[in-house]
Design an enzyme around this catalytic site. Structure first.
Site, PDB file in Angstrom:
ATOM      1  N   HIS A 125      -1.995   1.149 -13.509  1.00 22.57           N
ATOM      2  CA  HIS A 125      -2.330   1.450 -11.994  1.00 22.57           C
ATOM      3  C   HIS A 125      -1.798   0.690 -10.645  1.00 22.57           C
ATOM      4  O   HIS A 125      -0.806   1.280 -10.447  1.00 22.57           O
ATOM      5  CB  HIS A 125      -3.850   0.841 -11.917  1.00 22.57           C
ATOM      6  CG  HIS A 125      -4.291   0.707 -10.264  1.00 22.57           C
ATOM      7  ND1 HIS A 125      -5.340   1.474  -9.883  1.00 22.57           N
ATOM      8  CD2 HIS A 125      -4.143  -0.491  -9.557  1.00 22.57           C
ATOM      9  CE1 HIS A 125      -5.329   0.638  -8.267  1.00 22.57           C
ATOM     10  NE2 HIS A 125      -5.175  -0.163  -8.443  1.00 22.57           N
ATOM     11  N   GLU A 126      -0.986  -0.830 -11.499  1.00 15.04           N
ATOM     12  CA  GLU A 126       0.236  -1.127 -10.016  1.00 15.04           C
ATOM     13  C   GLU A 126       1.200  -0.425 -11.039  1.00 15.04           C
ATOM     14  O   GLU A 126       1.551  -0.094  -9.964  1.00 15.04           O
ATOM     15  CB  GLU A 126      -0.037  -2.332 -10.844  1.00 15.04           C
ATOM     16  CG  GLU A 126      -1.251  -3.525 -11.008  1.00 15.04           C
ATOM     17  CD  GLU A 126      -2.367  -3.674  -9.445  1.00 15.04           C
ATOM     18  OE1 GLU A 126      -1.259  -3.504  -8.530  1.00 15.04           O
ATOM     19  OE2 GLU A 126      -2.730  -3.947  -9.308  1.00 15.04           O
ATOM     20  N   HIS A 129       1.655   2.186  -8.024  1.00 11.26           N
ATOM     21  CA  HIS A 129       1.111   2.114  -6.309  1.00 11.26           C
ATOM     22  C   HIS A 129       3.027   2.150  -6.646  1.00 11.26           C
ATOM     23  O   HIS A 129       2.972   2.727  -5.106  1.00 11.26           O
ATOM     24  CB  HIS A 129       1.503   0.527  -6.376  1.00 11.26           C
ATOM     25  CG  HIS A 129      -0.376   0.738  -6.430  1.00 11.26           C
ATOM     26  ND1 HIS A 129      -0.907   1.731  -5.317  1.00 11.26           N
ATOM     27  CD2 HIS A 129      -1.543   0.058  -6.461  1.00 11.26           C
ATOM     28  CE1 HIS A 129      -2.390   1.181  -5.146  1.00 11.26           C
ATOM     29  NE2 HIS A 129      -2.625   0.612  -5.763  1.00 11.26           N
ATOM     30  N   GLU A 182      -5.164   4.021  -3.642  1.00  8.32           N
ATOM     31  CA  GLU A 182      -5.805   3.338  -5.007  1.00  8.32           C
ATOM     32  C   GLU A 182      -6.669   4.386  -6.096  1.00  8.32           C
ATOM     33  O   GLU A 182      -6.567   4.257  -7.626  1.00  8.32           O
ATOM     34  CB  GLU A 182      -6.831   2.505  -4.370  1.00  8.32           C
ATOM     35  CG  GLU A 182      -7.308   0.669  -3.866  1.00  8.32           C
ATOM     36  CD  GLU A 182      -6.120  -0.013  -4.000  1.00  8.32           C
ATOM     37  OE1 GLU A 182      -6.575   0.763  -5.869  1.00  8.32           O
ATOM     38  OE2 GLU A 182      -4.832  -0.401  -4.128  1.00  8.32           O
TER      39      GLU A 182
END
Length: 284
Positions: A125-126, A129, A182
């Protein structure tokens, strides 16, 4: 330039020309400077966990499996000087700055008792980004607010800020992503992790844990809102990523074992009110 593989998760990606006013090289350079500041502060406070610590080795081993998949979504990632560090803190959080500068806070691992699959979902997820250049978009918008729309409009052809150092309004760790961003990070992170051989069903238990363990207002829940709507999106795309996981495990889909959580009493996450404007940055 971001891209997308032919198989796997399907993401509704929305890009704005606004981000072009800040060159990616400027973002990468600032991220590297800020990351070094974070590391030096952690060293001074004796909270940067040693490289021989089992948890650091664990994070980096997961990273070794994840990182080859990143170039499918952003070819530039193959040239990044990736770093993964662990900071000792009760804070339940993690981040990946542009250019592949990543840190995980020990509270995330300890409070949620994360499995390797769940850690891979957080890291994916990070990382996503950074791959999707979300910080570039938010930094550009912050600069417009800082400089004023009239000044920006006078830049050649709505051009970029060259080598100008972006302002304090756009500090990497202060940027807040939108709910749309997100969602993109959730789905692309799940895709990357599945390709690396991590069970994407862990994305569901991860956010169930977030809802069960963390309180409203905690750092991670305020900037990474969990909720039934978020889990529903992950579940809706699960059939797109499970084949990637099965392929990575060299196993037919029908032979995948049932997924078992390592924490009991995981129920639906709290109802998430959501945002009317999916593009608006989330606020604490």
């Amino acid at each position: 330039m971001v891209s997308a593989p032919d198989d796997g998760v399907r993401v509704d990606r929305r890009y704005s020309k606004v981000r072009d006013i800040v060159p990616m090289e400027v973002i990468d350079q600032q991220a590297a400077r800020e990351y070094e500041q974070v590391k030096q502060e952690a060293i001074a406070k004796h909270t940067l966990v040693d490289e021989d610590d089992p948890q650091v080795k664990r994070l980096r081993e997961i990273g070794i499996r994840l990182l080859p998949q990143t170039v499918l979504w952003n070819p530039r990632a193959g040239r990044w000087a990736w770093e993964i560090n662990l900071i000792r803190s009760k804070q339940v959080n993690a981040f990946c700055m542009p250019g592949g500068k990543m840190a995980v806070y020990s509270g995330l691992l300890d409070e949620l008792n994360l499995t390797d699959d769940e850690v891979a979902m957080v890291m994916g997820h990070e990382i996503s980004h950074a791959l999707e250049e979300h910080a570039r978009q938010r930094a550009a918008q912050a600069e417009i607010s800082n400089l004023g729309a009239n000044v920006v409009s006078q830049l050649t052809g709505f051009g970029n800020l060259g080598n100008m150092d972006i302002g304090s309004n756009a500090k990497m760790l202060s940027l807040r992503f939108s709910r749309q961003e997100e969602t993109e990070a959730d789905l692309i992170g799940m895709d990357i992790a599945a390709r690396a051989g991590y069970d994407p069903r862990a994305a569901i238990t991860l956010w169930q844990k977030m809802g069960a363990v963390l309180k409203a207002g905690d750092e991670f829940t305020s900037t990474h809102p969990s909720g039934r709507s978020r889990i529903a999106v992950l579940q809706a795309h699960m059939n797109e990523v499970l084949p990637l996981y099965a392929k990575a495990m060299n196993m037919p889909m029908e032979k995948l074992p049932p997924y078992k959580a390592n924490m009991a009493d995981l129920h639906d996450a709290p109802v998430d009110a959501g945002d009317e404007d999916l593009q608006h940055p989330l606020k604490k």
